[in-house]
Design an enzyme around this catalytic site. Structure first.
Site, PDB file in Angstrom:
ATOM      1  N   ARG A  26       1.012  -1.250   0.097  1.00  0.00           N
ATOM      2  CA  ARG A  26      -0.094  -0.080  -0.001  1.00  0.00           C
ATOM      3  C   ARG A  26       0.859   1.414   0.119  1.00  0.00           C
ATOM      4  O   ARG A  26       0.513   2.549   0.619  1.00  0.00           O
ATOM      5  CB  ARG A  26      -1.032   0.172   1.249  1.00  0.00           C
ATOM      6  N   ARG A  30      -3.081   6.637   1.492  1.00  0.00           N
ATOM      7  CA  ARG A  30      -3.496   7.952   2.435  1.00  0.00           C
ATOM      8  C   ARG A  30      -2.580   8.482   3.233  1.00  0.00           C
ATOM      9  O   ARG A  30      -2.905   9.723   3.507  1.00  0.00           O
ATOM     10  CB  ARG A  30      -4.976   7.419   2.987  1.00  0.00           C
ATOM     11  N   ARG A  39      -7.582  12.181  -4.095  1.00  0.00           N
ATOM     12  CA  ARG A  39      -8.803  11.565  -3.744  1.00  0.00           C
ATOM     13  C   ARG A  39      -9.845  12.526  -3.273  1.00  0.00           C
ATOM     14  O   ARG A  39     -10.886  12.120  -3.144  1.00  0.00           O
ATOM     15  CB  ARG A  39      -8.371  10.689  -2.316  1.00  0.00           C
ATOM     16  N   ASP A  75      -7.125  -2.154  -7.012  1.00  0.00           N
ATOM     17  CA  ASP A  75      -7.738  -2.656  -5.675  1.00  0.00           C
ATOM     18  C   ASP A  75      -8.261  -4.151  -5.861  1.00  0.00           C
ATOM     19  O   ASP A  75      -8.218  -4.757  -7.050  1.00  0.00           O
ATOM     20  CB  ASP A  75      -8.918  -2.135  -5.024  1.00  0.00           C
ATOM     21  N   TYR A 150     -14.903 -11.725   0.347  1.00  0.00           N
ATOM     22  CA  TYR A 150     -15.409 -10.484   0.241  1.00  0.00           C
ATOM     23  C   TYR A 150     -16.676 -10.753  -0.491  1.00  0.00           C
ATOM     24  O   TYR A 150     -17.824 -10.140  -0.210  1.00  0.00           O
ATOM     25  CB  TYR A 150     -14.473  -9.401  -0.601  1.00  0.00           C
TER      26      TYR A 150
END
Ligand code: CP3
Length: 346
Positions: A26, A30, A39, A75, A150
């Site tokens: 990652r 962020r 974003r 993703d 998921y």
């Protein structure tokens, strides 16, 4: 492989390197103000489906840090679109699947689009990135079990209740789901490689919730099929999971070139048990939020645990946290390179 081969790729093959390569799961994300800036204007999925934006975001950490590899920005759930799965990615929650897959009809409805045209933007991102960077580009896919969890849960989960219930009550349906996901991931990786990725990481992130018996019964075969596909493409594979201390022999059986582990596993023991694999890991991501002296100590412990023999890729044990200070990342990358540079046998 000749002497010009980048150290990340050499380490994947357990060849000696001038210093230990480092990248961060990652690494585009962020904790970077420039990522947060993008974003503000675009959703995560918009970025994933706009090659110029995905390429820009993947380049951001390389501009700041002396990293030894880039990873495709996408993703885990993105390729599920090619099976007709409708989902969104919600801030602080992760993927939300509109119609969770919980029975035979749900699995039977998952049909692979023949040309993966839903994923063209991903392959274009790979092509753009290859032109823009000098370090190796890592592609990725989720392992069938992790992506399947998921789809069955409908989103992130603490106990994976629905997923395990489907596995125990309707094992045939669950295995059908696993095989469909393996078909998707094989095709997805083949296309990433054709577009130029130089290694592939398989995120088996939630495998650690399975008992070894269940991993063998339901996850091993489809995962091995994905890793075998990577092998036929002639590029190295990293097989990563968390909480996998009890599964490492099965993961080794799955056949990845590099075993990626979290901070709850001792690298020295993994090395001893699987001398024919390279290893990746495994600093606790929280260490980057610790005082500098503690961070240094924890980095040094990872390096000591990995030992001097070739075949260690330094990384965190899981993705970098959004509130990680940039200074900590600088400190880590610099220290790994400095500490390993002098060792002649690496
Ligand atoms: O490593 C990289 O820089 C490449 C980009 C990447 C992302 N997701 C971007 C992303 C990768 C490799 C992933 C994989 C991924 N996605 C995994 C496997 C890795 C792991 O953690 O084990 C999983 C489980 C997902 C599903 C997912 N997507 C979750 C759980 C979340 C977090 C939700 C949240 O808001 O905390 C996401 C969102 C996501 N994917 C972000 C990023 C940068 C969060 C930032 C954002 O919303 O912009």
């Amino acid at each position: 492989m000749n002497a010009d081969t980048p150290r990340f790729l050499r380490a994947c093959r357990r060849e000696p390197v001038d210093r230990t390569p480092v990248w961060i799961m990652r690494q585009a994300g962020r904790y970077l103000p420039e990522y947060r800036e993008i974003r503000r204007e675009h959703t995560l999925l918009e970025i994933c489906h706009t090659p110029e934006l995905a390429c820009e975001v993947a380049l951001q950490p390389l501009r700041r840090f002396d990293l030894d590899a880039a990873i495709l920005f996408s993703d885990l759930l993105v390729p599920a679109a090619a099976l007709g799965v409708d989902f969104d990615i919600v801030e602080n929650r992760g993927p939300v699947v509109k119609r969770p897959v919980r029975d035979q009809a749900g699995v039977a409805a998952l049909t692979l689009s023949s040309d993966l045209k839903e994923l063209d933007a991903v392959f274009e991102t790979v092509r753009l990135l290859r032109r823009a960077i000098a370090v190796p580009l890592i592609g990725f896919a989720g392992a069938p079990f992790t992506v399947g969890s998921y789809l069955v849960e409908g989103g992130a989960s603490r106990d994976f209740r629905e997923c395990r219930l489907l596995m125990y009550r309707e094992p045939g349906v669950f295995d059908d789901l696993m095989e469909r996901l393996a078909d998707l991931m094989c095709a997805f990786i083949e296309r990433q490689a054709a577009a130029g990725v130089q290694a592939v990481q398989i995120f088996d992130s939630w495998a650690g919730i399975l008992s070894p018996a269940e991993y063998r019964r339901h996850a091993l075969r489809p995962t091995r099929r994905v890793l075998e596909t990577v092998k036929t493409l002639g590029i190295p594979s990293i097989h990563f999971g968390t909480g996998t201390a009890g599964l490492l022999d099965l993961m080794a059986e799955a056949g990845g070139d590099v075993l990626g582990v979290d901070w709850r596993v001792r690298l020295g023991i993994v090395r001893q048990a699987f001398p024919e694999r390279a290893i990746q890991g495994n600093l606790d991501p929280m260490a980057l939020l610790a005082p500098p002296e503690m961070l240094d100590r924890m980095i040094d412990e990872v390096l000591a645990d990995a030992g001097p023999s070739p075949g260690h890729i330094f990384n965190l044990g899981h993705g970098i946290l959004p509130d990680t200070p940039i200074d900590g990342v600088h400190r880590m990358v610099r220290r790994v390179h400095e500490r390993t540079q002098a060792a002649p046998s690496r």
